[in-house]
Design an enzyme around this catalytic site. Structure first.
Site, PDB file in Angstrom:
ATOM      1  N   HIS A  49      54.801  40.859 -40.154  1.00 32.46           N
ATOM      2  CA  HIS A  49      55.453  41.952 -39.441  1.00 32.46           C
ATOM      3  C   HIS A  49      56.188  41.451 -38.204  1.00 32.46           C
ATOM      4  O   HIS A  49      56.055  42.012 -37.108  1.00 32.46           O
ATOM      5  CB  HIS A  49      54.419  43.015 -39.056  1.00 32.46           C
ATOM      6  CG  HIS A  49      53.866  43.758 -40.233  1.00 32.46           C
ATOM      7  ND1 HIS A  49      54.635  44.512 -41.080  1.00 32.46           N
ATOM      8  CD2 HIS A  49      52.595  43.843 -40.714  1.00 32.46           C
ATOM      9  CE1 HIS A  49      53.876  45.042 -42.030  1.00 32.46           C
ATOM     10  NE2 HIS A  49      52.637  44.649 -41.825  1.00 32.46           N
ATOM     11  N   GLU A 154      42.907  45.978 -47.783  1.00 35.52           N
ATOM     12  CA  GLU A 154      43.822  47.028 -47.325  1.00 35.52           C
ATOM     13  C   GLU A 154      44.020  48.145 -48.348  1.00 35.52           C
ATOM     14  O   GLU A 154      45.007  48.880 -48.271  1.00 35.52           O
ATOM     15  CB  GLU A 154      45.174  46.410 -46.966  1.00 35.52           C
ATOM     16  CG  GLU A 154      45.074  45.344 -45.869  1.00 35.52           C
ATOM     17  CD  GLU A 154      46.416  44.811 -45.432  1.00 35.52           C
ATOM     18  OE1 GLU A 154      46.938  45.317 -44.425  1.00 35.52           O
ATOM     19  OE2 GLU A 154      46.939  43.896 -46.106  1.00 35.52           O
ATOM     20  N   ASP A 180      46.873  50.273 -43.312  1.00 40.25           N
ATOM     21  CA  ASP A 180      47.412  50.298 -44.670  1.00 40.25           C
ATOM     22  C   ASP A 180      46.490  51.055 -45.613  1.00 40.25           C
ATOM     23  O   ASP A 180      46.959  51.791 -46.491  1.00 40.25           O
ATOM     24  CB  ASP A 180      47.617  48.864 -45.172  1.00 40.25           C
ATOM     25  CG  ASP A 180      48.932  48.276 -44.714  1.00 40.25           C
ATOM     26  OD1 ASP A 180      49.985  48.805 -45.101  1.00 40.25           O
ATOM     27  OD2 ASP A 180      48.920  47.291 -43.958  1.00 40.25           O
TER      28      ASP A 180
END
Length: 260
Positions: A49, A154, A180
């Site tokens: 990210h 996740e 997530d």
């Protein structure tokens, strides 16, 4: 040359409290230097990210090692070539997002380890091998015994399989990705169903004898909540958010002053 040991593993072994880290998203080397000066145990260089390059990650790793903070790199997806590059750059571990199955965990473990445990290529003239000054045997030992693989849990399916994933030889830790996981289920992180799913994952990691961590906020309350939930390591915010919060706080204080 004395055998090296993982700073991340040493931090996990401290019995007085959890290992504490943060994310690194900014490309400035000073960011890692400041994190080290602050005393964080580890920093996860985030290639999932952020817009950082492998070269920038390598420079962050070098600063971290010299400054005494454990550098872990989160890669965006399993790529043996990328794993090889960041580990030879000196990273103490790989964090892999979205590990949903035992098969994915096995593939990741193989990419991180040298033969006969895995498929990682040998490149001992890199930073990880002391630029060629380290004996090949020590380079190989460190890669197979000290480098860590952190699998991110996740999804609900991953949480249900957490014990099996954590039991894969070569998986050293789990990190629960609550954001997530809750988003995939269409719920909030505090929803009782999501809390129950996360508790299942934590129990699974503990049953396999593997430390479990999370990403939280920049407060004592956040770290206490992590400890109470059973996490052995936790990440307090990230370099960009910490800078932004400090800047906002400073400005808010300054704006309270007016002309008489």
């Amino acid at each position: 040359m004395l055998p090296r040991s993982s700073m991340f593993k040493r931090a996990l072994a401290v019995s007085t409290g959890p290992a504490i880290g943060t994310w690194v998203k900014l490309p400035a080397m000073e960011s890692m230097e400041l994190i080290a000066h602050a005393g964080f145990d580890f920093a996860v260089i985030d290639l999932e990210h952020s817009a950082m390059s492998v070269e920038t990650a390598s420079r962050h790793i070098g600063v971290a090692l010299l400054a005494g903070v454990s550098p872990i790199v989160r890669i965006p997806a399993l790529d043996g070539g990328l794993v090889q590059r960041v580990l030879d750059a000196g990273a103490e571990g790989i964090m892999l997002p979205h590990v949903d199955t035992v098969a994915q965990a096995r593939d990741a473990a193989a990419a991180v380890r040298f033969a006969p445990l895995g498929t990682r290529g040998v490149g001992s003239t890199s930073r990880a091998g002391g630029w060629g000054a380290m004996p090949r045997s020590e380079y190989l030992r460190y890669g197979n015994e000290e480098v860590v693989l952190i699998a991110q849990i996740e999804s609900a399916a991953a949480a249900r399989s957490a014990e099996e994933i954590a039991s894969v030889d070569g998986v050293d830790a789990l990190l629960i990705g609550a954001a997530d996981l809750s988003t995939a289920e269409g719920r909030t992180e505090t929803d009782p169903e999501i809390v129950a799913i996360i508790e299942t994952a934590i129990r699974g990691g503990h049953a396999a004898g593997v430390p479990v961590g999370n990403a939280g906020g920049a407060s004592a309350a956040s770290v206490q909540a992590a400890v109470d939930a059973g996490y052995r390591f936790t990440m307090m915010s990230n370099d960009a958010s910490l800078l932004g919060a400090a800047a906002a706080s400073a400005l808010a204080a300054g704006r309270t002053v007016t002309y008489a």
